[in-house]
Design a protein around this motif. Structure first.
Motif, PDB file in Angstrom:
ATOM      1  N   GLU A   1     -11.320 -13.299  -4.017  1.00 16.17           N
ATOM      2  CA  GLU A   1     -12.240 -12.161  -4.165  1.00 16.17           C
ATOM      3  C   GLU A   1     -11.484 -10.872  -4.467  1.00 16.17           C
ATOM      4  O   GLU A   1     -12.040  -9.932  -5.024  1.00 16.17           O
ATOM      5  CB  GLU A   1     -13.085 -11.990  -2.898  1.00 16.17           C
ATOM      6  N   CYS A   2     -10.199 -10.809  -4.068  1.00 18.85           N
ATOM      7  CA  CYS A   2      -9.392  -9.603  -4.289  1.00 18.85           C
ATOM      8  C   CYS A   2      -8.811  -9.530  -5.696  1.00 18.85           C
ATOM      9  O   CYS A   2      -8.450  -8.440  -6.150  1.00 18.85           O
ATOM     10  CB  CYS A   2      -8.231  -9.550  -3.312  1.00 18.85           C
TER      11      CYS A   2
ATOM     12  N   CYS B   1      -9.596  -6.780  -8.117  1.00 14.76           N
ATOM     13  CA  CYS B   1     -10.322  -5.717  -7.399  1.00 14.76           C
ATOM     14  C   CYS B   1      -9.392  -4.537  -7.132  1.00 14.76           C
ATOM     15  O   CYS B   1      -9.513  -3.488  -7.754  1.00 14.76           O
ATOM     16  CB  CYS B   1     -10.900  -6.255  -6.094  1.00 14.76           C
ATOM     17  N   GLY B   2      -8.472  -4.723  -6.222  1.00 13.96           N
ATOM     18  CA  GLY B   2      -7.503  -3.661  -5.950  1.00 13.96           C
ATOM     19  C   GLY B   2      -7.988  -2.576  -5.018  1.00 13.96           C
ATOM     20  O   GLY B   2      -7.293  -1.585  -4.814  1.00 13.96           O
ATOM     21  N   CYS B   3      -9.173  -2.728  -4.412  1.00 14.64           N
ATOM     22  CA  CYS B   3      -9.670  -1.661  -3.521  1.00 14.64           C
ATOM     23  C   CYS B   3      -8.836  -1.557  -2.241  1.00 14.64           C
ATOM     24  O   CYS B   3      -8.616  -0.470  -1.726  1.00 14.64           O
ATOM     25  CB  CYS B   3     -11.135  -1.899  -3.171  1.00 14.64           C
TER      26      CYS B   3
ATOM     27  N   SER C   1     -14.406  -3.098   2.743  1.00 19.50           N
ATOM     28  CA  SER C   1     -14.924  -4.210   1.946  1.00 19.50           C
ATOM     29  C   SER C   1     -13.956  -5.361   1.712  1.00 19.50           C
ATOM     30  O   SER C   1     -14.367  -6.412   1.243  1.00 19.50           O
ATOM     31  CB  SER C   1     -15.430  -3.686   0.594  1.00 19.50           C
ATOM     32  N   CYS C   2     -12.692  -5.192   2.034  1.00 23.66           N
ATOM     33  CA  CYS C   2     -11.730  -6.264   1.752  1.00 23.66           C
ATOM     34  C   CYS C   2     -11.559  -7.156   2.973  1.00 23.66           C
ATOM     35  O   CYS C   2     -11.026  -6.733   3.995  1.00 23.66           O
ATOM     36  CB  CYS C   2     -10.378  -5.680   1.326  1.00 23.66           C
TER      37      CYS C   2
HETATM   38  S1  FES Z   1      -8.747  -5.833  -2.611  1.00 27.85           S
HETATM   39 FE1  FES Z   1      -9.726  -7.287  -1.353  1.00 27.85          FE
HETATM   40  S2  FES Z   1     -11.811  -7.019  -1.831  1.00 27.85           S
HETATM   41 FE2  FES Z   1     -10.826  -5.440  -2.944  1.00 27.85          FE
END
Ligand code: FES
Length: 155
Positions: free
Chosen positions: A118-119, A122-124, A129-130
């Motif tokens: 899921e990551c 993404c990079g958040c 949310s992670c």
């Molecule tokens: S880095 Fe894990 S959900 Fe965005």
């Protein structure tokens, strides 16, 4: 149980145990300090090991290969007699226990792999949310974000 008492020729010097097991003498000393193996001493203070110690050291090496902590090896060894080689029944019991542990670890790795997918892209790297960063976020599922402290009344 055998009535055979070890004779001096049945006992092995530490170098011989190291040679037969491929384990360094320093590691054998360490295993002895942890109580995983034991030795008698000659009059001159040299260690002598019963031959079945080779089997114990082999079991320790198997555990190391599988990532089983030495503390857990000590737990299973605590149920084994010190004066004989682990039997087939002993080994079956130990290997079944460690198989269960590996199975649990495999499932945990699969779960983490699924979360990591899921990551990707993404990079958040967000606590909110992670799930890889914050896997036990029980409050996250209600959609209001983290709330770790109770609200304090202004009264
Ligand atoms: S880095 Fe894990 S959900 Fe965005």
């Amino acid at each position: 149980m055998s009535d055979h008492k070890p004779t001096p020729t049945d006992l092995l010097a530490i170098g011989e145990v190291a040679r037969r097991t491929g384990v360094a003498v320093s590691a054998l000393h360490f295993y002895e300090r942890l109580g995983l193996i034991s030795a008698t001493r000659t009059a001159g203070g040299q260690r002598r090991y019963a031959r079945h110690v080779i089997r114990r050291v082999s079991v320790i090496q198997v555990a190391k290969r599988m990532g089983i902590p030495l503390a857990e090896v000590a737990e299973v060894f605590a149920d084994l007699p010190q004066d004989r080689m682990p039997s087939k029944v002993d080994w079956r019991r130990i290997s079944e226990r460690w198989h269960g542990r590996l199975e649990a670890r495999r499932k945990e790795i699969e779960r983490m792999e699924h979360e990591l997918i899921e990551c990707i892209g993404c990079g958040c790297v967000s606590l909110r949310s992670c799930r890889v960063l914050n896997p036990d976020d029980e409050l996250g599922s209600n959609g209001t974000g983290p709330r770790l402290l109770p609200e304090i009344s202004a009264d």
